[in-house]
Design an enzyme around this catalytic site. Sequence first.
Site, short mmCIF file in Angstrom:
data_model
loop_
_atom_site.label_atom_id
_atom_site.label_comp_id
_atom_site.label_asym_id
_atom_site.label_seq_id
_atom_site.Cartn_x
_atom_site.Cartn_y
_atom_site.Cartn_z
N GLY A 45 0.83 -1.19 0.00
CA GLY A 45 0.00 0.00 0.00
C GLY A 45 0.86 1.24 0.00
N GLN A 50 3.20 9.66 1.31
CA GLN A 50 4.46 8.90 1.26
C GLN A 50 5.28 9.21 0.00
OE1 GLN A 50 2.35 5.02 2.26
NE2 GLN A 50 4.34 4.74 3.24
N CYS A 102 5.73 -0.54 7.04
CA CYS A 102 5.39 0.64 6.24
C CYS A 102 6.61 1.04 5.43
CB CYS A 102 4.98 1.76 7.19
SG CYS A 102 4.58 3.30 6.36
N LEU A 103 6.39 1.40 4.17
CA LEU A 103 7.53 1.78 3.31
C LEU A 103 8.24 3.03 3.81
CD1 LEU A 103 6.04 1.09 -0.24
CD2 LEU A 103 7.70 -0.30 1.02
N GLU A 145 -3.54 2.74 5.28
CA GLU A 145 -3.41 3.80 4.27
C GLU A 145 -4.30 4.99 4.60
OE1 GLU A 145 -0.88 3.61 2.53
OE2 GLU A 145 -0.58 1.49 2.93
#
Length: 181
Positions: A45, A50, A102-103, A145
């Site tokens: 996601g 981001q 989480c990225l 998200e």
Amino acid sequence: MKLKIFKYGEPVLREKSAPIAVVTGPLRAFADDMVDTMHAAKGVGLAAQQVGRTERMCVIDIPEGCETAEDEAFNSIVPMPLVMFNPEILSREGSQCDKEGCLSFPGVGGSVTRAAQVTCQYLDADNMPRIVTARGFLARAIQHELDHLDGVLYVDRLSEAERLSFEPKLKRLCGSNGGVR
Ligand code: NI
């Protein structure tokens, strides 16, 4: 096109998104770039913040094998990749607790309690209102998200003990990316 992923510490991750009046060609192209960026980073996601933007939009793509067979069957009518403009959660049911990452937090992952099932409304790329109901891993991704779109990060939802155990890593990550908790 691959976009730069903003990491913990960058102020934009704490910004609240602004609703989109109408889904335009440039926003569709931006959503495609978000999907490319998410896939390239092997994420499930990605929210606009981001990649340094504040439109209320996010993308999700759950690879096969991430969900239980039962949840996969339940979620199978949800289109993937799921590209959502102006998403809002309408209802939540039950609860689940599982590992999350989480990225924007490379190398950090902790357990977060979330609703087991959510119903979410959004506009699709053709400006059509849609409603999806999702369970399990997909429900978790949607909640994660949508938190991003409100400037909320998953570390805000860790248990106190876990947050403390990650504190040195979080401090380092934040410090090297702008310093905004
Ligand atoms: Ni995230």
